[in-house]
Scaffold this active site. Structure first.
Site, short mmCIF file in Angstrom:
data_model
loop_
_atom_site.label_atom_id
_atom_site.label_comp_id
_atom_site.label_asym_id
_atom_site.label_seq_id
_atom_site.Cartn_x
_atom_site.Cartn_y
_atom_site.Cartn_z
N CYS A 127 -25.81 -24.46 -107.64
CA CYS A 127 -24.62 -25.30 -107.44
C CYS A 127 -24.46 -26.36 -108.54
CB CYS A 127 -24.67 -25.96 -106.07
SG CYS A 127 -24.77 -24.74 -104.75
N HIS A 155 -19.75 -31.68 -106.12
CA HIS A 155 -20.01 -30.35 -105.57
C HIS A 155 -19.68 -30.39 -104.08
CE1 HIS A 155 -21.86 -26.72 -104.29
NE2 HIS A 155 -22.90 -27.31 -103.73
N ASN A 201 -18.62 -23.89 -99.27
CA ASN A 201 -19.42 -24.09 -100.47
C ASN A 201 -19.39 -22.82 -101.32
OD1 ASN A 201 -21.46 -24.36 -102.35
ND2 ASN A 201 -22.97 -25.20 -100.91
O1 UT7 Z 1 -24.99 -26.19 -102.22
C1 UT7 Z 1 -26.33 -26.33 -101.94
C2 UT7 Z 1 -26.56 -27.61 -101.31
N1 UT7 Z 1 -26.66 -27.43 -99.87
C3 UT7 Z 1 -26.42 -28.47 -99.09
O2 UT7 Z 1 -26.05 -29.50 -99.56
C4 UT7 Z 1 -26.69 -28.32 -97.63
C5 UT7 Z 1 -27.27 -29.61 -97.11
N2 UT7 Z 1 -27.53 -29.58 -95.69
C6 UT7 Z 1 -26.53 -29.65 -94.78
O3 UT7 Z 1 -25.39 -29.73 -95.14
C7 UT7 Z 1 -26.91 -29.73 -93.32
O4 UT7 Z 1 -28.30 -29.90 -93.22
C8 UT7 Z 1 -26.46 -28.48 -92.52
C9 UT7 Z 1 -24.97 -28.45 -92.39
C10 UT7 Z 1 -26.96 -27.22 -93.20
C11 UT7 Z 1 -27.06 -28.54 -91.12
O5 UT7 Z 1 -26.66 -29.73 -90.47
P1 UT7 Z 1 -27.74 -30.62 -89.70
O6 UT7 Z 1 -27.01 -31.75 -89.12
O7 UT7 Z 1 -28.85 -30.93 -90.68
O8 UT7 Z 1 -28.21 -29.66 -88.55
P2 UT7 Z 1 -29.70 -29.18 -88.22
O9 UT7 Z 1 -30.18 -28.19 -89.23
O10 UT7 Z 1 -30.53 -30.38 -87.96
O11 UT7 Z 1 -29.47 -28.42 -86.86
C12 UT7 Z 1 -29.08 -29.12 -85.68
C13 UT7 Z 1 -28.92 -28.12 -84.54
C14 UT7 Z 1 -30.09 -27.18 -84.41
O12 UT7 Z 1 -30.28 -26.94 -83.02
P3 UT7 Z 1 -31.47 -27.69 -82.22
O13 UT7 Z 1 -32.73 -27.28 -82.92
O14 UT7 Z 1 -31.18 -29.15 -82.40
O15 UT7 Z 1 -31.31 -27.17 -80.84
C15 UT7 Z 1 -29.63 -25.91 -85.06
O16 UT7 Z 1 -30.26 -24.76 -84.52
O17 UT7 Z 1 -27.78 -27.31 -84.81
C16 UT7 Z 1 -28.16 -25.92 -84.69
N3 UT7 Z 1 -27.36 -25.17 -85.61
C17 UT7 Z 1 -26.16 -24.65 -85.30
N4 UT7 Z 1 -25.45 -24.67 -84.17
C18 UT7 Z 1 -24.25 -24.05 -84.15
C19 UT7 Z 1 -27.62 -24.87 -86.92
N5 UT7 Z 1 -26.60 -24.17 -87.44
C20 UT7 Z 1 -25.69 -24.01 -86.46
C21 UT7 Z 1 -24.43 -23.38 -86.39
N6 UT7 Z 1 -23.75 -23.43 -85.24
N7 UT7 Z 1 -23.87 -22.76 -87.45
#
Ligand code: UT7
Length: 330
Positions: free
Chosen positions: A109, A252, A282
């Protein structure tokens, strides 16, 4: 170098969050509230990266008012090439840019920003005059469509910027910074599979092939909200620029929450933070030029405008550039 044209192309197929929720256990509400994404474009099976990148490049050539034969250099930033030996030469051929040397640059990215800075060095050295810098990715081919933590984030797209040599005092690349930290590589990978082929008695070869994208989202998020403001602050200080001199923040497009956090650090009003995450998600190396092209074409970005840009992602890698948009010669 002067930034004199832009162009972009996205696949026709639009997949909304609700569409995706029929495939994986997710919801429009979760994706929107955590990322700002509402939909993404997905390339058809027969629509390769070459075609998408060439379409973006043609639109860029047209805006810049250049003939393909006038281009000296094509740098294609991508992590999802049609051919690991290089996709840029295929784009060169598709454009008929027979005088250009063309090569790929891989920095996920951060790739577009790294490619733009790279092209800028050739132009500043006087060895080349006109370059097309393309950011293009089709990560839909490399996500695990059963992994809801990653598949909802990415989309496909391509965009290009035309840059040409100019006197140093008119440059549109006013400063830049680039960084890598391979010790954190495991946070975000699209790595070779560990597949072995018995070749001869006692000789086993590794079979080429790549596993789908794996990401530790929280680690990458923390990395982004720490490093992006830091590198931008360093760049602004080095160039003697105060945030209120900026017309636009061009980051980005990975997550709206990251855009908001960076904007808050520089007290930039949300109207000056360019975002099209909702429409495209993205698109990796394509996000920055895709956003720039949209804002140039709808008139938000005007000749003379100052933009602070930052790319970040796998590598880990990150960078920043202070840009002045010139636009095509009147
Ligand atoms: O271009 C490369 C650069 N990439 C990035 O910049 C990505 C950076 N990271 C992010 O943007 C965020 O970390 C994400 C959007 C990927 C995830 O958001 P988050 O607030 O960090 O969520 P999390 O990973 O802490 O997950 C929270 C909950 C989890 O459930 P539990 O364990 O709390 O029960 C996940 O299993 O959300 C769940 N979850 C989802 N639920 C519904 C994860 N993905 C999904 C989904 N739909 N798609």
């Amino acid at each position: 170098m002067a930034l004199v044209g832009s162009g972009s192309a996205v696949p026709a197929t639009r997949v909304s969050n609700s569409d995706l929720s029929a495939r994986v256990e997710t919801s429009d509400d979760w994706i929107r509230s955590r990322t700002g994404i509402a939909a993404r474009r997905i390339a058809a099976a027969d629509e390769g990266l070459t075609a998408l990148a060439a379409r973006a490049a043609r639109a860029c050539l047209e805006q810049a008012g250049w003939q393909a034969e006038q281009v000296d250099l094509i740098v294609l930033a991508t992590s999802s090439p049609d051919d690991l030996f290089g996709t840029a030469p295929r784009v060169q051929a598709a454009l008929g840019a027979r005088n250009a040397v063309a090569f790929d640059l891989t920095a996920a990215c951060s790739g577009f920003l790294f490619a733009l800075i790279t092209a800028g060095q050739y132009l500043a050295s006087g060895s080349m005059r006109r370059a097309l810098v393309i950011g293009a990715d089709q990560l839909s081919r490399w996500v695990d469509w059963d992994d809801r933590r990653t598949c909802v984030l990415f989309g496909d797209g391509a965009a290009a910027v035309a840059v040409e040599a100019c006197p140093a005092e008119q440059t549109g690349l006013l400063g830049f910074r680039m960084r890598s930290d391979g010790s954190r590589n495991a946070c975000l990978t699209l790595a070779q599979t560990d597949l072995h082929t018995p070749l001869l008695p006692g000789v086993t070869a590794q079979q080429g092939g790549f596993a789908p994208i794996q990401m530790n989202g929280q680690e990458v998020y923390k990395f982004a909200v720490r490093e992006v403001p830091a590198i931008l602050a360093e760049l602004l200080e080095a160039t003697g620029t105060s945030p209120d001199q900026l017309n636009w923040l061009l980051l980005h497009q990975a997550n709206q929450r990251i855009l908001d956090a960076v904007a808050e650090r520089f007290a930039m009003p949300s109207e000056q933070v360019l975002s099209n995450l909702a429409d495209y998600g993205n698109t990796s190396a394509a996000t920055i030029p895709l956003m720039l092209d949209e804002a140039v074409r709808d008139g938000r970005v005007q000749p003379g405008h100052l933009l602070a840009s930052s790319g970040f992602g796998a590598g880990l890698s990150w960078g920043a550039a202070l840009l002045r948009w010139q636009g095509p010669a009147a």
